[in-house]
Design a protein around this motif. Sequence first.
Motif, PDB file in Angstrom:
ATOM      1  N   GLU A 435       4.783   2.455  -2.607  1.00 42.95           N
ATOM      2  CA  GLU A 435       5.028   3.895  -2.760  1.00 42.95           C
ATOM      3  C   GLU A 435       6.261   4.112  -3.621  1.00 42.95           C
ATOM      4  OE1 GLU A 435       5.396   6.167   0.796  1.00 42.95           O
ATOM      5  OE2 GLU A 435       3.529   5.398   1.654  1.00 42.95           O
ATOM      6  N   GLY A 436       6.135   4.960  -4.604  1.00 39.80           N
ATOM      7  CA  GLY A 436       7.297   5.342  -5.408  1.00 39.80           C
ATOM      8  C   GLY A 436       7.802   4.289  -6.370  1.00 39.80           C
ATOM      9  N   ARG A 437       7.173   3.136  -6.417  1.00 38.18           N
ATOM     10  CA  ARG A 437       7.674   2.055  -7.259  1.00 38.18           C
ATOM     11  C   ARG A 437       7.801   2.480  -8.727  1.00 38.18           C
ATOM     12  NH1 ARG A 437      10.192  -3.055  -7.442  1.00 38.18           N
ATOM     13  NH2 ARG A 437       9.526  -4.085  -9.341  1.00 38.18           N
ATOM     14  N   GLN A 438       6.757   3.152  -9.239  1.00 43.34           N
ATOM     15  CA  GLN A 438       6.783   3.513 -10.665  1.00 43.34           C
ATOM     16  C   GLN A 438       7.241   4.958 -10.871  1.00 43.34           C
ATOM     17  OE1 GLN A 438       2.675   1.997 -11.842  1.00 43.34           O
ATOM     18  NE2 GLN A 438       4.009   0.974 -13.337  1.00 43.34           N
ATOM     19  N   GLY A 439       7.867   5.518  -9.873  1.00 38.73           N
ATOM     20  CA  GLY A 439       8.301   6.916  -9.922  1.00 38.73           C
ATOM     21  C   GLY A 439       7.879   7.573  -8.626  1.00 38.73           C
ATOM     22  N   GLN A 440       8.719   8.454  -8.112  1.00 36.74           N
ATOM     23  CA  GLN A 440       8.437   9.054  -6.816  1.00 36.74           C
ATOM     24  C   GLN A 440       7.079   9.754  -6.825  1.00 36.74           C
ATOM     25  OE1 GLN A 440      10.842  12.334  -5.506  1.00 36.74           O
ATOM     26  NE2 GLN A 440      10.951  11.538  -3.420  1.00 36.74           N
ATOM     27  N   GLY A 441       6.255   9.432  -5.848  1.00 37.04           N
ATOM     28  CA  GLY A 441       4.927  10.050  -5.745  1.00 37.04           C
ATOM     29  C   GLY A 441       3.897   9.443  -6.681  1.00 37.04           C
ATOM     30  N   GLY A 442       4.297   8.490  -7.518  1.00 35.43           N
ATOM     31  CA  GLY A 442       3.373   7.875  -8.466  1.00 35.43           C
ATOM     32  C   GLY A 442       2.399   6.938  -7.751  1.00 35.43           C
ATOM     33  N   ARG A 443       1.201   6.792  -8.340  1.00 32.31           N
ATOM     34  CA  ARG A 443       0.152   5.972  -7.723  1.00 32.31           C
ATOM     35  C   ARG A 443      -0.200   4.808  -8.645  1.00 32.31           C
ATOM     36  NH1 ARG A 443      -2.967  11.590  -6.360  1.00 32.31           N
ATOM     37  NH2 ARG A 443      -2.027  11.916  -4.319  1.00 32.31           N
ATOM     38  N   THR A 444       0.039   3.625  -8.164  1.00 35.62           N
ATOM     39  CA  THR A 444      -0.111   2.431  -8.998  1.00 35.62           C
ATOM     40  C   THR A 444      -1.327   1.593  -8.602  1.00 35.62           C
ATOM     41  OG1 THR A 444       2.282   2.303  -9.186  1.00 35.62           O
ATOM     42  CG2 THR A 444       1.059   0.307  -9.712  1.00 35.62           C
ATOM     43  N   HIS A 445      -2.101   1.203  -9.608  1.00 33.61           N
ATOM     44  CA  HIS A 445      -3.185   0.230  -9.396  1.00 33.61           C
ATOM     45  C   HIS A 445      -2.864  -0.997 -10.235  1.00 33.61           C
ATOM     46  CE1 HIS A 445      -6.024   3.106  -7.480  1.00 33.61           C
ATOM     47  NE2 HIS A 445      -5.398   3.990  -8.234  1.00 33.61           N
ATOM     48  N   LEU A 446      -2.728  -2.139  -9.587  1.00 34.27           N
ATOM     49  CA  LEU A 446      -2.388  -3.366 -10.311  1.00 34.27           C
ATOM     50  C   LEU A 446      -3.643  -4.023 -10.876  1.00 34.27           C
ATOM     51  CD1 LEU A 446       0.086  -4.868  -7.689  1.00 34.27           C
ATOM     52  CD2 LEU A 446       0.642  -3.464  -9.707  1.00 34.27           C
TER      53      LEU A 446
END
Lengths: 468, 211
Positions: A435-446
């Motif tokens: 959560e929040g790794r790439q920006g607060q509230g951002g949603r990341t798929h690796l």
Amino acid sequence: MTALTLYDKVWQQHVVRQEEGGTSFLYIDRHLVHEVTSPQAFEGLRINNRPLWRKSSILAVPDHNVPTTDRALGISDPVAKLQVDTLDENCTSFGLTEFKMTDLRQGIVHVIGPEQGATLPGMTVVCGDSHTSTHGAFAALAFGIGTSEVEHVMATQCLIQKKSKNMRVTIEGPVGKGVTAKDIVLAIIGKIGTAGGTGYAIEFAGEAIRNLSVEGRMTVCNMTIEAGARAGMIACDQTTIDYIKGRPFAPDEKNWEAAVSYWNTLHSDEGAVFDREVVIKGESIEPQVTWGTSPEMVVSVNGKVPNPANESDSVKSDGIKQALNYMGLEADEAIEQIFVDKVFIGSCTNSRIEDMRAAAAIAKGRKVADNVRLAMVVPGSGLVKQQAEQEGLDKIFIEAGFEWREPGCSMCLAMNADRLEPGERCASTSNRNFEGRQGQGGRTHLVSPAMAAAAAVFGHFTDVRKIN
Amino acid sequence: MEKFQKFTGIVAPMDRANVDTDAIIPKQYLKSIKRSGFGPNLFDDWRYLDRGEPGIDNAERRVDPDFILNKTPYKYAQILLARENFGCGSSREHAVWALTDFGFKVVIAPSFADIFFNNSFKSGLLPIVLNSTVVDQLFEELKAHEDYQLSIDLENQIVSNSAGAQIPFEVDEFRKHCLMNGLDDIGLTLQHAEQIKSFEQQYYQQSPWLK
Ligand code: SF4
């Protein structure tokens, strides 16, 4: 003679002293330093008036905070600037080798170490960064440390450590076409879980691992920490040795033969015993996509988002619900139906030349889809960038509508200006979907670089094996 | 470092697995070049409703009243009760500094991430591993009593509650020694400087290419 694992061998070589109960002083060969986790360590040395034990072991570079746009403009964020300036000052006053922000050799610490030949087989390598595990691809024992330990290594060249247990993960047989190192490591994490390797050093073995280039091996070892293990290792072979030859920090001709003959012993002995063994069939691994907020929340591109109702363990089921809620996904949604807003190709997991080539191969002759607001490619170092430009990859990306940036950590952790806005969905080649790794509230798929490029040009996740 | 002494403190529940270091202290605060002042930004994304940046006055921000550490009595908690794999993710020691700066002295969980576990001891935070059944039980007891307290006795390696239950825990002898005496382990290591030097001599003879 007892049969030893690769980890046992490298460990033994470096034990300076052993206390009762197994706590050891481990000698450190290479110490990589960056701006974020070092200022408090340098400060500690100053306060206690302690000199550096072995300056030549240190190689420093700013990477987390540097802008990926025009370097000539400097760093606009004053807090970030202070941190980078502090590193520069510390390196000058302590007399250390540093690749400054404007140096062609600057880049992500885990990319430049190997690129310079500063990471060698059999070494112990540490850095105040958890992805130091990357360097294990060279049969080195490499792991991340905290700032107090950074200071400890600076002052004593040693770390106080307890030996981990041994685990071996074997990928049997080859992997299929279109399946990359990133997919292998995501599949491993999916299988053993983010705490599966806690307390272990993991050796990656088997045909699929041997077939990987050194770049691919680094991708696998890089994410060992996401499987809970501090260190991941791969045996040294001709591929490793060929990679090292001729690099600036590599042994000179006078010592080369002796070094190589030692390096050739850096593999687990026949019959060595591992505390835990995991075997995965290479052919069973498909291109992977994470759907949740932990790297173990991963499925194949042809799969679906899981349904919490199917999970009997209540802590796990709650975890899935929380993740789906954060990610804005429905249970049972098909992965290929998920559309993305941004694409990030970069990070110490996937920003080496091979990654650039894989992404460019998909981008070539295509255009970034309309729904994708930003697709950015951030090479891992100035030298990777130069090489890519010599091969014309930058043109392929730019023509397709990607942005081609300056090297650094960038949107992997969004400490600089590159970040996701709340709710934005990103296909990312980095290593953490927290959560929040790439920006607060951002949603990341690796995903892998090829899969990220495919998501950019089709606008949603797409199985790269279907693309010509 | 302060000596770790026996104490009784309020326990705050953090009822989710895999609490990562990005959650404990978000990256924007890692730009600091200091070791202190991270407490107000512990669990920043969960604790506040607006986005925080270094330099902003946290007292002016919108607090999420539902977040556990914003509630009384947990604001004053010294012990954090957590789930599996606490502290996973990055090596940032800032995560430990944020917890101690907030006031935590102990984190209890069924398991910890390795680097976090190591870092804790360096800054006077004691990570206690208890098996998940015991942790489940502590969560239950906490639910029943809002101002649930536990006593931590490092010397005898015992966690106890006011009802008299005593739960033993394991801790490495060397780490316990350092924590209890507030020892700086660089100083301890340097007592063996001669041994390190003689190791080096032999080591570089054997591997001259590393010299
Ligand atoms: S690229 Fe990402 S994971 Fe790698 S060192 Fe930088 S911030 Fe850490």
